[in-house]
Scaffold this motif. Sequence first.
Motif, PDB file in Angstrom:
ATOM      1  N   SER A  28      -4.965  -5.016   8.893  1.00 50.42           N
ATOM      2  CA  SER A  28      -5.728  -4.274   8.551  1.00 50.42           C
ATOM      3  C   SER A  28      -7.099  -4.604   7.773  1.00 50.42           C
ATOM      4  O   SER A  28      -8.269  -4.129   8.027  1.00 50.42           O
ATOM      5  CB  SER A  28      -4.977  -3.397   7.423  1.00 50.42           C
ATOM      6  N   THR A  29      -6.829  -5.714   6.838  1.00 49.50           N
ATOM      7  CA  THR A  29      -8.264  -6.166   6.358  1.00 49.50           C
ATOM      8  C   THR A  29      -8.865  -6.858   7.185  1.00 49.50           C
ATOM      9  O   THR A  29     -10.218  -6.850   7.031  1.00 49.50           O
ATOM     10  CB  THR A  29      -7.883  -7.229   5.035  1.00 49.50           C
ATOM     11  N   ALA A  78     -11.035  -4.198   9.287  1.00 45.04           N
ATOM     12  CA  ALA A  78     -11.996  -3.569   8.579  1.00 45.04           C
ATOM     13  C   ALA A  78     -13.234  -4.354   8.303  1.00 45.04           C
ATOM     14  O   ALA A  78     -14.248  -4.084   8.472  1.00 45.04           O
ATOM     15  CB  ALA A  78     -11.443  -3.089   7.157  1.00 45.04           C
ATOM     16  N   ASP A 116      -8.030   5.262   6.968  1.00 42.00           N
ATOM     17  CA  ASP A 116      -8.587   4.478   7.785  1.00 42.00           C
ATOM     18  C   ASP A 116      -8.149   3.080   7.558  1.00 42.00           C
ATOM     19  O   ASP A 116      -7.333   2.498   6.509  1.00 42.00           O
ATOM     20  CB  ASP A 116     -10.101   4.181   7.154  1.00 42.00           C
ATOM     21  N   PHE A 117      -8.069   2.400   8.728  1.00 43.36           N
ATOM     22  CA  PHE A 117      -7.451   0.890   9.116  1.00 43.36           C
ATOM     23  C   PHE A 117      -6.056   0.695   8.537  1.00 43.36           C
ATOM     24  O   PHE A 117      -5.681  -0.377   8.287  1.00 43.36           O
ATOM     25  CB  PHE A 117      -8.440   0.162   8.332  1.00 43.36           C
ATOM     26  N   THR A 154      -5.661   3.792   2.764  1.00 42.35           N
ATOM     27  CA  THR A 154      -6.530   3.203   3.409  1.00 42.35           C
ATOM     28  C   THR A 154      -6.082   1.548   3.588  1.00 42.35           C
ATOM     29  O   THR A 154      -5.556   0.978   2.516  1.00 42.35           O
ATOM     30  CB  THR A 154      -7.917   2.787   2.655  1.00 42.35           C
ATOM     31  N   GLY A 155      -5.998   1.087   4.754  1.00 43.66           N
ATOM     32  CA  GLY A 155      -5.528  -0.359   4.946  1.00 43.66           C
ATOM     33  C   GLY A 155      -4.307  -0.767   4.782  1.00 43.66           C
ATOM     34  O   GLY A 155      -3.842  -1.882   4.656  1.00 43.66           O
TER      35      GLY A 155
END
Length: 228
Positions: free
Chosen positions: A91-92, A95, A164-165, A182-183
Amino acid sequence: MTQLFFSDYDIEPADTRPPLVIFGAGGLGREVLLLIQQLNEAAQVSWQVRGFYDDQTPASPTVAGLPYLGSGADLNATAEALAVAVAVGSSTGRAAVVARLTSARLSFPSLVHPGVALHPRQRIALGAGCIIQQSCVLTCDITLGRFVLLNLGCTVGHDAELADFCSLMPHANVSGAARLGTGVYLGTNATVIQGVRVGDNTIVGAGAVAVRDLPADVTAVGMPARAI
């Protein structure tokens, strides 16, 4: 975040779509190439896949028979309009890649396996850049943010929201009305049960079961999942 219902993505004739490249020349990139080939075979789209970009140069000049085309900087410098599939499992990491791909010539379509049911009556909203792989099941009234990855065989229940992500590894399960920040990253066979909230950037380990809310920025493992 601007969201479109899935049916809104299927209105542009295939022959007007830009050529497509894949960012990420590893295993997930090759799986995404297979997904695109399956979409083409199903006659849903007609993507012309040019090749792979990656900030780490692969060992071979070709990946799955397609050329390695350069780094993210090279992709930003392209002179033509390109669709981009960001095939980064973290995920990171995903992004960070998207944050660097700033050229106005780049677009990020959602890619959904042709065997995954997404009908307008299901009321499923997707952000840009989502990738949904084979054998996933989504029911109804679901919201996926930008660049959400659902790997093989994931399930998402009614009224769930994935920001998101988010990244779901194979056979991860998100029950009805769950909320992933998120993430969030769910490992293989991880489960988030009905109504549970998972905070931003939290990792739920493989096989873990989140039965109560989890805070942001932790790693949770076990059954029930506990932060470590």
